[in-house]
Scaffold this active site. Sequence first.
Site, PDB file in Angstrom:
ATOM      1  N   ASP A 118      38.355  35.092  31.926  1.00 49.57           N
ATOM      2  CA  ASP A 118      37.758  36.271  32.568  1.00 49.57           C
ATOM      3  C   ASP A 118      38.005  37.454  31.633  1.00 49.57           C
ATOM      4  OD1 ASP A 118      36.664  38.011  34.577  1.00 49.57           O
ATOM      5  OD2 ASP A 118      38.701  38.591  35.110  1.00 49.57           O
ATOM      6  N   SER A 119      37.316  38.541  31.922  1.00 50.69           N
ATOM      7  CA  SER A 119      37.511  39.754  31.142  1.00 50.69           C
ATOM      8  C   SER A 119      38.928  40.315  31.318  1.00 50.69           C
ATOM      9  CB  SER A 119      36.497  40.800  31.599  1.00 50.69           C
ATOM     10  OG  SER A 119      36.583  40.950  33.002  1.00 50.69           O
ATOM     11  N   CYS A 150      34.425  34.860  35.172  1.00 52.74           N
ATOM     12  CA  CYS A 150      33.849  36.199  35.215  1.00 52.74           C
ATOM     13  C   CYS A 150      32.356  36.127  35.573  1.00 52.74           C
ATOM     14  CB  CYS A 150      34.019  36.813  33.832  1.00 52.74           C
ATOM     15  SG  CYS A 150      33.337  38.443  33.657  1.00 52.74           S
ATOM     16  N   GLU A 167      41.705  47.357  41.221  1.00 51.14           N
ATOM     17  CA  GLU A 167      42.799  47.352  40.238  1.00 51.14           C
ATOM     18  C   GLU A 167      43.861  48.369  40.607  1.00 51.14           C
ATOM     19  OE1 GLU A 167      41.498  46.938  36.216  1.00 51.14           O
ATOM     20  OE2 GLU A 167      40.807  44.942  36.795  1.00 51.14           O
ATOM     21  N   CYS A 227      31.528  39.162  42.112  1.00 49.45           N
ATOM     22  CA  CYS A 227      32.453  39.729  41.128  1.00 49.45           C
ATOM     23  C   CYS A 227      33.842  39.201  41.439  1.00 49.45           C
ATOM     24  CB  CYS A 227      32.431  41.253  41.221  1.00 49.45           C
ATOM     25  SG  CYS A 227      33.647  42.058  40.146  1.00 49.45           S
ATOM     26  N   HIS A 282      36.610  40.546  41.503  1.00 48.92           N
ATOM     27  CA  HIS A 282      37.513  41.427  42.243  1.00 48.92           C
ATOM     28  C   HIS A 282      37.203  41.532  43.733  1.00 48.92           C
ATOM     29  CE1 HIS A 282      38.484  42.520  38.194  1.00 48.92           C
ATOM     30  NE2 HIS A 282      39.282  43.518  38.550  1.00 48.92           N
TER      31      HIS A 282
END
Length: 277
Positions: free
Chosen positions: A18-19, A81, A160, A192, A194
């Site tokens: 993932d990023s 991702c 985050e 996504c 997140h």
Amino acid sequence: MNLPLNPSPNSRPIGIFDSGVGGLTVARQLRRVLPHEDLLYLGDTARVPYGTKSPATVVRFACEDTGFLVGRDVKAVVVACNTASAWALEELQQRFTLPVFGVILPGAAAALRRTRTGRIGVIGTPATIRSEAYTRAILGQRADARVFARACPLLVPLVEEGWVNHRVSRLVLEEYLRPLLRQRIDTLVLGCTHYPLLKRVIRQVVGPDVALIDSAESCARHVAEQLQLRTLLTAHRTAGELRACLTDETTRFTQVARRFLGEPVAPAEKVELAGVD
Ligand code: DGL
């Protein structure tokens, strides 16, 4: 020392990238459905976020991430991702010979299984939404579906920051989701890494009648099915390990990672990626 000369290729880890640390939501689901598999996680924390970058950059980064995992002898790669899956999956599948799985097709298929009216909302990073990858995947399987997509650039930083049950996140979500709700969607794809952490607030905003599709969950189920079909599952019956590598040190890694993974994580190894042609 008596090491086996030819250890079973199936006992090699599954690579995931993932990023950043968000893809640990996919690792978490993989650990749930494949508890005996070892996982090698790569977070490209030096270059996160991918969601605001151009397609060419995302493809290059994804090739470098996959090259790193292949160099560590993984048996398959999961592109955790959404942004990288949206732009780079085809290129990765052409360039590398091992199985490479993404999150988009399983998420689209899960949405189609759940929808009754065929009116499906999709939320993701600006790059994922611009790719129209979810829209194509949904319409490719059901031409009369209607897809309403919305980029939600503020959600990644909010998660985050740990503001997953925060009133600011709720306000932001109300704003983002209002146009989709006006379209009377009955299913919403969380496109996504997140967004699964925001599920509670999203549920409050959309109400009880909209089905929420967690792309991390559907991806993990898809990977488990595919590895079984390809007879690539490990024969080990002990608990699998998760090792993490990062391209930049992050002091908060163990704390943030725990939130995404839902369990403690060992400190990560700092790695360098090689460029690709
Ligand atoms: N991992 C990205 C995704 O799922 C979100 C974070 C980023 O923009 O890199 O699209």
